[in-house]
Write a protein that holds these residues in place. Structure first.
Motif, PDB file in Angstrom:
ATOM      1  N   ALA A   1     -26.517  -7.952  20.511  1.00 51.19           N
ATOM      2  CA  ALA A   1     -26.732  -8.554  19.191  1.00 51.19           C
ATOM      3  C   ALA A   1     -25.432  -8.571  18.384  1.00 51.19           C
ATOM      4  N   SER A   2     -24.663  -7.492  18.445  1.00 54.74           N
ATOM      5  CA  SER A   2     -23.394  -7.439  17.704  1.00 54.74           C
ATOM      6  C   SER A   2     -22.416  -8.475  18.235  1.00 54.74           C
ATOM      7  N   LEU A   3     -22.313  -8.594  19.563  1.00 52.58           N
ATOM      8  CA  LEU A   3     -21.422  -9.590  20.159  1.00 52.58           C
ATOM      9  C   LEU A   3     -21.857 -10.995  19.740  1.00 52.58           C
ATOM     10  N   SER A   4     -23.145 -11.255  19.761  1.00 54.93           N
ATOM     11  CA  SER A   4     -23.662 -12.560  19.360  1.00 54.93           C
ATOM     12  C   SER A   4     -23.295 -12.879  17.913  1.00 54.93           C
ATOM     13  N   ARG A   5     -23.448 -11.905  17.021  1.00 48.79           N
ATOM     14  CA  ARG A   5     -23.092 -12.128  15.611  1.00 48.79           C
ATOM     15  C   ARG A   5     -21.598 -12.404  15.458  1.00 48.79           C
ATOM     16  N   LEU A   6     -20.772 -11.703  16.226  1.00 44.94           N
ATOM     17  CA  LEU A   6     -19.324 -11.927  16.168  1.00 44.94           C
ATOM     18  C   LEU A   6     -18.968 -13.327  16.686  1.00 44.94           C
ATOM     19  N   GLU A   7     -19.552 -13.711  17.805  1.00 44.99           N
ATOM     20  CA  GLU A   7     -19.252 -15.014  18.388  1.00 44.99           C
ATOM     21  C   GLU A   7     -19.747 -16.167  17.510  1.00 44.99           C
ATOM     22  N   ASN A   8     -20.839 -15.956  16.806  1.00 44.72           N
ATOM     23  CA  ASN A   8     -21.415 -17.015  15.971  1.00 44.72           C
ATOM     24  C   ASN A   8     -20.869 -17.029  14.551  1.00 44.72           C
TER      25      ASN A   8
ATOM     26  N   VAL B   1     -13.533 -16.169  21.031  1.00 50.69           N
ATOM     27  CA  VAL B   1     -14.023 -15.036  21.833  1.00 50.69           C
ATOM     28  C   VAL B   1     -15.038 -15.545  22.860  1.00 50.69           C
ATOM     29  N   ARG B   2     -15.959 -16.414  22.420  1.00 45.39           N
ATOM     30  CA  ARG B   2     -16.966 -16.975  23.331  1.00 45.39           C
ATOM     31  C   ARG B   2     -16.282 -17.769  24.450  1.00 45.39           C
ATOM     32  N   PHE B   3     -15.274 -18.591  24.091  1.00 46.32           N
ATOM     33  CA  PHE B   3     -14.542 -19.355  25.104  1.00 46.32           C
ATOM     34  C   PHE B   3     -13.922 -18.416  26.137  1.00 46.32           C
ATOM     35  N   LEU B   4     -13.243 -17.376  25.666  1.00 47.46           N
ATOM     36  CA  LEU B   4     -12.576 -16.434  26.576  1.00 47.46           C
ATOM     37  C   LEU B   4     -13.588 -15.724  27.469  1.00 47.46           C
ATOM     38  N   ARG B   5     -14.703 -15.310  26.892  1.00 51.57           N
ATOM     39  CA  ARG B   5     -15.756 -14.636  27.666  1.00 51.57           C
ATOM     40  C   ARG B   5     -16.280 -15.556  28.762  1.00 51.57           C
ATOM     41  N   LYS B   6     -16.597 -16.782  28.387  1.00 55.89           N
ATOM     42  CA  LYS B   6     -17.130 -17.732  29.366  1.00 55.89           C
ATOM     43  C   LYS B   6     -16.087 -18.095  30.413  1.00 55.89           C
ATOM     44  N   HIS B   7     -14.830 -18.199  29.990  1.00 59.73           N
ATOM     45  CA  HIS B   7     -13.764 -18.514  30.948  1.00 59.73           C
ATOM     46  C   HIS B   7     -13.682 -17.449  32.037  1.00 59.73           C
ATOM     47  N   LEU B   8     -13.890 -16.200  31.649  1.00 60.35           N
ATOM     48  CA  LEU B   8     -13.865 -15.124  32.646  1.00 60.35           C
ATOM     49  C   LEU B   8     -15.151 -15.067  33.468  1.00 60.35           C
TER      50      LEU B   8
ATOM     51  N   VAL C   1     -10.688  -7.378  22.872  1.00 59.11           N
ATOM     52  CA  VAL C   1     -10.970  -8.598  23.623  1.00 59.11           C
ATOM     53  C   VAL C   1      -9.701  -9.111  24.302  1.00 59.11           C
ATOM     54  N   ARG C   2      -8.596  -9.149  23.577  1.00 57.58           N
ATOM     55  CA  ARG C   2      -7.339  -9.662  24.154  1.00 57.58           C
ATOM     56  C   ARG C   2      -6.915  -8.846  25.377  1.00 57.58           C
ATOM     57  N   PHE C   3      -7.002  -7.521  25.278  1.00 58.51           N
ATOM     58  CA  PHE C   3      -6.585  -6.697  26.419  1.00 58.51           C
ATOM     59  C   PHE C   3      -7.527  -6.849  27.606  1.00 58.51           C
ATOM     60  N   LEU C   4      -8.822  -6.972  27.347  1.00 63.55           N
ATOM     61  CA  LEU C   4      -9.769  -7.177  28.443  1.00 63.55           C
ATOM     62  C   LEU C   4      -9.484  -8.503  29.136  1.00 63.55           C
TER      63      LEU C   4
ATOM     64  N   THR D   1     -24.279 -10.285  27.797  1.00 67.87           N
ATOM     65  CA  THR D   1     -24.702  -8.904  28.066  1.00 67.87           C
ATOM     66  C   THR D   1     -23.617  -8.131  28.804  1.00 67.87           C
ATOM     67  N   MET D   2     -23.041  -8.749  29.829  1.00 67.59           N
ATOM     68  CA  MET D   2     -22.015  -8.065  30.628  1.00 67.59           C
ATOM     69  C   MET D   2     -20.754  -7.816  29.801  1.00 67.59           C
ATOM     70  N   PHE D   3     -20.332  -8.831  29.042  1.00 68.58           N
ATOM     71  CA  PHE D   3     -19.125  -8.707  28.222  1.00 68.58           C
ATOM     72  C   PHE D   3     -19.324  -7.627  27.164  1.00 68.58           C
ATOM     73  N   ALA D   4     -20.489  -7.633  26.512  1.00 68.60           N
ATOM     74  CA  ALA D   4     -20.793  -6.629  25.483  1.00 68.60           C
ATOM     75  C   ALA D   4     -20.715  -5.224  26.088  1.00 68.60           C
ATOM     76  N   LYS D   5     -21.248  -5.069  27.273  1.00 71.18           N
ATOM     77  CA  LYS D   5     -21.224  -3.761  27.930  1.00 71.18           C
ATOM     78  C   LYS D   5     -19.784  -3.327  28.238  1.00 71.18           C
ATOM     79  N   LEU D   6     -18.945  -4.259  28.691  1.00 69.67           N
ATOM     80  CA  LEU D   6     -17.556  -3.942  29.011  1.00 69.67           C
ATOM     81  C   LEU D   6     -16.764  -3.477  27.795  1.00 69.67           C
ATOM     82  N   ILE D   7     -17.053  -4.061  26.625  1.00 71.05           N
ATOM     83  CA  ILE D   7     -16.287  -3.703  25.432  1.00 71.05           C
ATOM     84  C   ILE D   7     -16.995  -2.659  24.569  1.00 71.05           C
TER      85      ILE D   7
END
Length: 163
Positions: free
Chosen positions: A98-105, A75-82, A118-121, A87-93
């Motif tokens: 904090a929740s996005l960070s816990r998921l990515e880690n 998920v982190r790779f895909l977010r950074k690739h885009l 995430v896949r559809f975004l 903060t921006m990715f969390a807002k989009l989804i």
């Protein structure tokens, strides 16, 4: 090519190698046919990954087509690739930072709903898809992608060898 780290002005000799591409943030990506140069004086290494944008887009396509749920690192790779910040990715989804960070880690498990979101975004932003994410999800299809191996092609492009 000469070394940019030391005074050695001799041309560096290159070879083609297989390289575990941990620089992308994923432990399971291997590149076959990478140009590799090493300075005989200082030991500095140089890699010819070709067009990084196209390489990362190829990896992203493989991740979107994988059968299993995405991992936090993926998920982190895909977010950074885009090019999105956390903060921006969390807002989009619709998640908080904090929740996005816990998921990515890996501190919080990825749910199927989050995975699909995430896949559809990501799929909506990637060019040149030759697969239908809707069909893949509805049929339960996809590729096994515990290990991703890409082979160098002419022009700095990459093709999937193993997933």
């Amino acid at each position: 090519m000469t070394c940019s780290m030391c005074e050695n002005k001799k041309a560096l000799k290159g070879s083609k190698i297989t390289h575990k591409y941990k620089e992308c943030g994923l432990d399971h990506v291997t590149l076959v046919g990478v140009e590799h140069f090493r300075c005989g004086e200082c030991g500095e290494e140089y890699f010819g990954f070709g067009n990084l944008e196209k390489l990362h887009t190829t990896i992203a396509h493989v991740l979107l087509r994988k059968k299993d749920l995405l991992t936090g690192a993926e998920v982190r790779f895909l977010r950074k690739h885009l090019g999105y910040s956390g903060t921006m990715f969390a807002k989009l989804i619709g998640y908080d930072d904090a929740s996005l960070s816990r998921l990515e880690n890996g501190a919080q498990p990825i749910t199927r709903t989050f995975d699909h979101l995430v896949r559809f975004l990501v799929a909506s932003k990637l060019p040149d898809r030759n697969y239908d994410l809707h069909d893949q999800i509805l049929s339960g299809g996809g590729v096994e992608a515990r290990r991703i191996e890409l082979k160098a092609k002419a022009g700095g492009l990459w093709e999937l060898r193993v997933a």
